[in-house]
Design an enzyme around this catalytic site. Structure first.
Site, PDB file in Angstrom:
ATOM      1  CB  CYS A 189      41.813 100.674  29.837  1.00  0.00           C
ATOM      2  SG  CYS A 189      41.163  99.705  31.210  1.00  0.00           S
ATOM      3  CB  CYS A 245      50.440  99.191  17.462  1.00  0.00           C
ATOM      4  SG  CYS A 245      51.454 100.038  18.687  1.00  0.00           S
TER       5      CYS A 245
END
Length: 375
Positions: free
Chosen positions: A186, A333
């Site tokens: 998530c 990232c």
């Protein structure tokens, strides 16, 4: 026996023939273990406390972060930096001071799972990773405890009851974990903040039904919820005659390795990683290197490092031919996981000078430029 205070508090239960005094006394006598006080655990904990479940155990060792507050409604802004287990207890006691809360401030492991689970009647799985889900399942099978399970991702959720008498277990549905990295967490893929509220309440409902012995529990049935379509679907689950829950051949194992996650991975070569501060030094010195952001476009819009070039991880293999294999590359990232995979893709294609920025853009925000939003 219910006290006068309990009769007043639970009066709306007591006037229901399906609950009544006898049912409320069952709730009072019940012992439920909730593993995780995050997105799913928040509504489960709050509503089980409100319902009068007499003993609620909590397993968690994390702390409250501002990014949790979009969905983990048991915690508030004042709780940032506080242990989740303490924040959850405070909210639950405010909802209902008549219940007993037992805190297990540890990571659930093969070494402690049986000892922690053995004293509870029902286990509620509010975790978000495969190793712990398999561990909870196997421990429940060994102890004969029903596992009220749910999971969430983006706009979708699911719920069922595993390891109940005569019903299937988690391994009947997922005999083997998916390859590492195939299913994003998530934290990487996101989750609609309202979603765990809906799915967590399904979990809490099933816990209460099991305690009361009322209705038709989700045993052998997987409830699927699609928030975008606002639809519920149901799949039938059958017990696998070759599964550990049928054969009885179950023992707790090293679940990190089972799921392909080395417990103590080999450290990367020193040249394989670079800190955000060192990346900033390269930028300021106008060093000849390319900073590649492998996040998704919608993440890039939230915040970016000004000199970075966006190439989403899924597009990177197709873009390799457009890059100079002799160039100097730094990938990043959000937190470092996807960019590490991106580095592997480039190295496997013959690129030599490839480094991963440790901690991703979150670490950049912490260590270099706080104006870059954290999410």
């Amino acid at each position: 026996m219910l006290t006068q205070e309990e009769i007043s508090r639970y009066s709306r239960h007591l006037i229901m023939p399906e609950v009544g005094v006898e049912g409320q006394e069952k709730l009072k006598a019940a012992k439920v273990l909730l593993i995780g006080t995050g997105g799913l655990g928040a509504p489960v904990a709050m509503y089980l406390a409100a319902a009068g479940v007499g003993t609620i155990g909590l397993v968690d060792f994390d702390v409250v972060d501002v990014s949790n507050l979009q969905r983990q409604v048991i915690h508030g802004t004042k709780d940032i930096g506080k242990k989740k287990i303490d924040s959850a207890e405070e909210t639950m006691r405010d909802i209902n001071p008549l219940i007993k809360i037992v805190k297990h401030e540890v990571a659930l492991t093969s070494a402690n799972a049986l000892e922690i689970l053995k004293d509870y009647d029902i286990i509620a799985d509010g975790t978000d990773n495969f190793p712990t889900r398999f561990l909870i399942n196997d421990a429940c099978v060994m102890l004969g405890k029903p596992n009220v399970y749910a999971s969430i991702f983006r706009f979708e959720g699911q719920a069922t009851i595993f390891a109940a008498e005569g019903g299937p277990c988690y391994r009947c549905l997922y005999p083997e974990p998916p390859p590492p990295g195939l299913v994003p967490s998530c934290a990487e893929g996101g989750v609609l903040g309202i979603l765990p509220g809906v799915v967590g309440l399904l979990q809490a409902t099933e816990v209460v039904k099991l305690i009361l012995g009322a209705g038709e529990p989700l045993i052998g049935r997987l409830m699927l919820y699609d928030a975008l379509a606002m639809k519920f679907r149901e799949l039938k689950l059958r017990k696998n005659p070759e599964c550990i829950c049928a054969t009885g051949e179950v023992k707790l194992i090293d679940y990190e390795q089972f799921c392909g996650i080395p417990k103590q991975p080999e450290p990367p070569p020193m040249s394989a990683e670079i800190s955000p501060k060192d990346v900033k030094t390269l930028i300021d010195a106008k060093e000849n290197f390319i900073l590649i952001d492998v996040r998704e476009p919608h993440e890039f819009q939230i915040g970016r490092i000004p000199t970075s070039t966006l190439i989403p991880l899924g597009d990177l293999p197709k873009k390799v031919a457009e890059l100079d294999p002799n160039g100097n590359y730094v990938l990043h990232c959000k937190m470092g996981g996807r960019s590490a995979k991106g580095c592997d893709i480039l190295r496997q294609s013959g690129f030599k000078n490839v480094r991963n920025m440790t901690g991703g853009i979150l670490a950049w925000s912490d260590q270099v430029d706080p104006s870059v939003p954290k999410y």
